[in-house]
Design a protein around this motif. Structure first.
Motif, PDB file in Angstrom:
ATOM      1  N   MET A   1      21.079 -14.342   4.142  1.00 50.12           N
ATOM      2  CA  MET A   1      19.768 -14.731   4.713  1.00 50.12           C
ATOM      3  C   MET A   1      19.512 -13.977   6.028  1.00 50.12           C
ATOM      4  SD  MET A   1      18.317 -17.398   3.020  1.00 50.12           S
ATOM      5  CE  MET A   1      18.837 -18.496   1.683  1.00 50.12           C
TER       6      MET A   1
ATOM      7  N   GLN B   1      12.699 -16.152   6.697  1.00 49.44           N
ATOM      8  CA  GLN B   1      12.211 -17.520   6.903  1.00 49.44           C
ATOM      9  C   GLN B   1      13.092 -18.181   7.944  1.00 49.44           C
ATOM     10  OE1 GLN B   1      11.961 -18.481   2.339  1.00 49.44           O
ATOM     11  NE2 GLN B   1      10.566 -19.821   3.435  1.00 49.44           N
ATOM     12  N   PRO B   2      12.484 -18.792   8.944  1.00 56.22           N
ATOM     13  CA  PRO B   2      13.277 -19.380  10.025  1.00 56.22           C
ATOM     14  C   PRO B   2      14.206 -20.467   9.510  1.00 56.22           C
ATOM     15  CG  PRO B   2      10.962 -19.990  10.221  1.00 56.22           C
ATOM     16  CD  PRO B   2      11.050 -18.947   9.150  1.00 56.22           C
ATOM     17  N   ASN B   3      15.366 -20.551  10.076  1.00 57.23           N
ATOM     18  CA  ASN B   3      16.356 -21.560   9.702  1.00 57.23           C
ATOM     19  C   ASN B   3      15.981 -22.914  10.292  1.00 57.23           C
ATOM     20  OD1 ASN B   3      18.757 -23.220  10.425  1.00 57.23           O
ATOM     21  ND2 ASN B   3      19.753 -21.728   9.090  1.00 57.23           N
ATOM     22  N   ALA B   4      15.823 -23.874   9.403  1.00 61.27           N
ATOM     23  CA  ALA B   4      15.334 -25.186   9.832  1.00 61.27           C
ATOM     24  C   ALA B   4      16.287 -25.874  10.807  1.00 61.27           C
ATOM     25  CB  ALA B   4      15.107 -26.075   8.621  1.00 61.27           C
ATOM     26  N   GLY B   5      17.575 -25.753  10.545  1.00 60.97           N
ATOM     27  CA  GLY B   5      18.550 -26.410  11.402  1.00 60.97           C
ATOM     28  C   GLY B   5      18.499 -25.867  12.822  1.00 60.97           C
ATOM     29  N   ALA B   6      18.518 -24.568  12.917  1.00 59.75           N
ATOM     30  CA  ALA B   6      18.489 -23.930  14.229  1.00 59.75           C
ATOM     31  C   ALA B   6      17.198 -24.277  14.957  1.00 59.75           C
ATOM     32  CB  ALA B   6      18.601 -22.417  14.082  1.00 59.75           C
TER      33      ALA B   6
ATOM     34  N   ALA C   1      15.359 -26.913  14.518  1.00 55.20           N
ATOM     35  CA  ALA C   1      15.393 -28.313  14.935  1.00 55.20           C
ATOM     36  C   ALA C   1      16.255 -28.479  16.174  1.00 55.20           C
ATOM     37  CB  ALA C   1      15.931 -29.179  13.794  1.00 55.20           C
ATOM     38  N   LEU C   2      17.352 -27.767  16.178  1.00 55.71           N
ATOM     39  CA  LEU C   2      18.283 -27.883  17.297  1.00 55.71           C
ATOM     40  C   LEU C   2      17.625 -27.414  18.599  1.00 55.71           C
ATOM     41  CD1 LEU C   2      21.100 -28.551  18.214  1.00 55.71           C
ATOM     42  CD2 LEU C   2      21.815 -26.245  17.585  1.00 55.71           C
TER      43      LEU C   2
ATOM     44  N   ASP D   1       7.660 -32.074   6.017  1.00 53.48           N
ATOM     45  CA  ASP D   1       8.278 -32.463   4.758  1.00 53.48           C
ATOM     46  C   ASP D   1       8.618 -33.943   4.785  1.00 53.48           C
ATOM     47  OD1 ASP D   1       8.767 -30.284   2.726  1.00 53.48           O
ATOM     48  OD2 ASP D   1       9.408 -29.251   4.546  1.00 53.48           O
TER      49      ASP D   1
ATOM     50  N   GLN E   1      18.833 -37.688  13.826  1.00 55.04           N
ATOM     51  CA  GLN E   1      17.702 -36.778  14.056  1.00 55.04           C
ATOM     52  C   GLN E   1      17.439 -35.899  12.848  1.00 55.04           C
ATOM     53  OE1 GLN E   1      17.875 -35.195  18.259  1.00 55.04           O
ATOM     54  NE2 GLN E   1      19.663 -36.525  18.295  1.00 55.04           N
ATOM     55  N   ILE E   2      17.375 -36.569  11.706  1.00 55.05           N
ATOM     56  CA  ILE E   2      17.004 -35.875  10.476  1.00 55.05           C
ATOM     57  C   ILE E   2      15.495 -35.805  10.370  1.00 55.05           C
ATOM     58  CG2 ILE E   2      17.171 -35.917   7.950  1.00 55.05           C
ATOM     59  CD1 ILE E   2      19.727 -37.374   8.129  1.00 55.05           C
TER      60      ILE E   2
ATOM     61  N   ALA F   1      21.985 -33.854  13.040  1.00 52.30           N
ATOM     62  CA  ALA F   1      21.942 -33.192  11.727  1.00 52.30           C
ATOM     63  C   ALA F   1      21.661 -31.696  11.845  1.00 52.30           C
ATOM     64  CB  ALA F   1      20.899 -33.858  10.843  1.00 52.30           C
ATOM     65  N   GLY F   2      20.755 -31.335  12.732  1.00 54.46           N
ATOM     66  CA  GLY F   2      20.398 -29.926  12.882  1.00 54.46           C
ATOM     67  C   GLY F   2      21.585 -29.093  13.339  1.00 54.46           C
TER      68      GLY F   2
ATOM     69  N   ALA G   1      24.131 -28.823  10.610  1.00 54.60           N
ATOM     70  CA  ALA G   1      23.712 -27.890   9.566  1.00 54.60           C
ATOM     71  C   ALA G   1      23.890 -26.452  10.039  1.00 54.60           C
ATOM     72  CB  ALA G   1      22.254 -28.151   9.186  1.00 54.60           C
ATOM     73  N   LEU G   2      23.552 -26.242  11.294  1.00 58.26           N
ATOM     74  CA  LEU G   2      23.641 -24.884  11.840  1.00 58.26           C
ATOM     75  C   LEU G   2      25.085 -24.399  11.843  1.00 58.26           C
ATOM     76  CD1 LEU G   2      22.134 -22.585  13.116  1.00 58.26           C
ATOM     77  CD2 LEU G   2      22.349 -23.703  15.327  1.00 58.26           C
TER      78      LEU G   2
ATOM     79  N   GLN H   1      14.313 -21.712   4.053  1.00 52.36           N
ATOM     80  CA  GLN H   1      14.429 -22.299   5.391  1.00 52.36           C
ATOM     81  C   GLN H   1      15.734 -23.087   5.542  1.00 52.36           C
ATOM     82  OE1 GLN H   1       9.636 -23.015   6.157  1.00 52.36           O
ATOM     83  NE2 GLN H   1      11.099 -24.710   6.295  1.00 52.36           N
TER      84      GLN H   1
END
Lengths: 337, 337
Positions: free
Chosen positions: A1, A46-51, A53-54, A94, A114-115, B49-50, B53-54, B113
């Motif tokens: 990715m 596509q941006p990484n959602a986890g990163a 969010a963090l 989402d 923090q989901i 979670a973020g 996941a990261l 993502q």
DNA sequence: GTGAATCATCGATGCGTATCGACGATGCTG
DNA sequence: CAGCATCGTCGATACGCATCGATGATTCAC
């Protein structure tokens, strides 16, 4: 990715510049933007959602707490879920499912980890055990349904009182002087959702205003209970009887009983039920219905949530929104005189 | 929100130690573990979670792609959704909803993502446009339903062929020599889900083996079509007629038509339908049903997914699992002779 | 009692993004 | 043309956790 760093390299700019192109939070020259966008396209970045969010402390995910009550109004629940998920996407969010079998603890979990950024609760009961938890969370919560004490909470629901009023008003206009309201099925009554009370109150208000009589009769999923209710209704009036049966299971049984007694819907008797248009039309005698507008309620719930998330002033919000209901007269009710 | 760093500080250990206590991936002394666990409890710490996941490259979220077809089998879909969400929790995963109105692109989005680790697709069609996308994703995908070409895919579904066989077998045992199978409603047929074909094939196989006749008759949500099908069925046999109507909407109409012709279920005619036990019992004459076991299919779909995620060998998996169906005879079928 | 092996813990680093401060380039004012 | 504000970009850092290598503490064998 690929990462934003890869994009930056491909475009010959710094990673931060890529980020600013994406967020638009700082001015970027046309030239640079084009380069970056081309790189994004080419790498299918596509941006990484986890990163994300963090770093941003926003997940862009909304938790949807669905009841875990098998067999009870499954279809109706799905209509909410489906529209909520679809609407959330329009606001670039989402939906994460949280089933109620986890109990109120589930709310603490998804918020604590923090989901998700906020919660939508479905099927809110009068004294809902999730509410104390919900009030203690420092994320926005939107309720679909109205608890006994809505203070400090954001609620939305169909306007059941208006629905009740409207039904009685229309039946009175059709010449009925005695109108029977059949309760929801016991399983629903037992859940202590107060829309039942609100609906019944609406019918009483209209009855008083118009000088007609409203009978409240017990519902049930057995033929006997409803049969008995029908008897009471028939002996209580010399005119043509009228029934309001908002519970779908019950209205099916009611219709069978009436027809087995030789009463023709829309001719000898009026019945207002609740069903989707397609389903209502499908009946041998198309059913006049009161539409509680689940889709509209769902859309607004998501909209309110997203507004709260945008504002993100985490102070105690409070509001109560009622969605107007709509009656559609088909063939199961007498024509207004 | 407390972080693992806060916990470490409170317990007087390093952050990494907290992490190892949580994951168990390195031995930790009893003493240290107690201290850390106490600190976690006291701070009500929950991992972010973020960040998780990261760092771990696992979100512990499964994407569930639901059809966006209002009005069609809403209740049935909800049963899948509900059980899938609940089962996922048992494997310590969550469910993210992906509605089909995003089209196949939605799959690419949530995977790209990295919002979820795998996808479960519901309502898979014969030539599903999502499949080419699904095959190209480097995450596990589990299909509920079986496409025309299941190669390279992991599929699970109810054993519709067995269901068809079983229905015919039981009706033949009850003395019926001509058995009528009413198609699903046109809206379902149009979707080209091949469980219809599998079911019908099962009925043919059994018919051939037992020397009975099976008629395939068109279904419809209008009374006329089904009325016509009933006529055909009645004129095709001198014995008592038998009907198999797996579509819920259709079986309702069918029952009304039969009763309006003076035929009593379980006495003059056999009907096997499909409904939840509660709903089946609720009928005036309790309905004999073929249970397609949506809950079991859902549970297994999640189980398979979680096994794939654990194995995380991202090679091309392929498997096909069929869940046995169950017939329950109530009062709408004749007793076996 | 010395070396090797095991155990328990720590410190440092990376995951991919958002965001802040800094800095050179450019435009503007007078 | 000096001085200053604005614009566009870069580098560095933080977000919270998992994980690897390293290190000190124990244990065991001989």
């Amino acid at each position: 990715m690929p990462t934003s760093k890869d994009v930056a390299q491909a475009a010959g700019v710094a990673q931060s510049t890529v980020s600013y192109v994406l967020s638009g939070k700082r001015p970027i020259s046309e030239k640079t933007r084009k380069k970056v966008e081309a790189a994004i396209e080419q790498l299918t970045y596509q941006p990484n959602a986890g990163a994300r969010a963090l770093a941003s402390r926003k997940t862009r995910v909304i938790g949807l707490v669905i009841p875990f009550i098998p067999e009870l109004e499954m279809g109706s629940i799905m209509e909410f879920v489906s529209v909520i998920a679809s609407t959330a996407r329009q606001y670039d969010h989402d939906i994460l499912l949280v089933t109620d079998d986890e109990g109120a603890a589930g709310l603490g979990r998804v918020v604590g980890q923090q989901i998700c950024d906020g919660l939508i609760l479905m099927q809110v009961e009068d004294e809902d055990e999730r509410l104390p938890v919900a009030r203690g969370l420092n994320v926005p919560v939107v309720l679909i349904g109205i608890p006994r004490d809505p203070s400090g909470l954001v609620c939305i629901d169909a306007d059941f009182e208006m629905a009740g009023e409207h039904c009685v008003r229309d039946l009175a206009a059709a010449g009925h002087s005695v109108i029977s309201v059949i309760d929801w099925q016991p399983a629903v009554m037992d859940r202590h959702v107060n829309y039942v009370d609100r609906f019944l109150h609406g019918t009483d208000v209209a009855a008083e205003a118009l000088g007609v009589t409203v009978l409240h009769l017990p519902g049930g999923t057995d033929r006997a209970t409803i049969s008995e209710s029908v008897d009471k209704a028939l002996t209580s009036t010399t005119g043509k009887p009228a029934f309001i049966a908002p519970d779908r299971t019950i209205q099916d049984i009611l219709r069978r009983i009436l027809s087995s007694r030789g009463l023709t819907l829309g001719l000898d008797v009026s019945v207002i039920g609740s069903a989707s248009p397609t389903l209502a039309e499908l009946q041998p005698i198309p059913l006049s219905t009161i539409d509680l507008r689940p889709a509209e309620v769902s859309r607004r719930a998501v909209k309110i949530m997203c507004q709260l998330l945008d504002a993100d002033s985490h102070g105690p919000h409070e509001s109560l929104e009622l969605v107007p209901t709509v009656i559609t007269h088909r063939s199961s009710t007498l024509r207004p005189q």
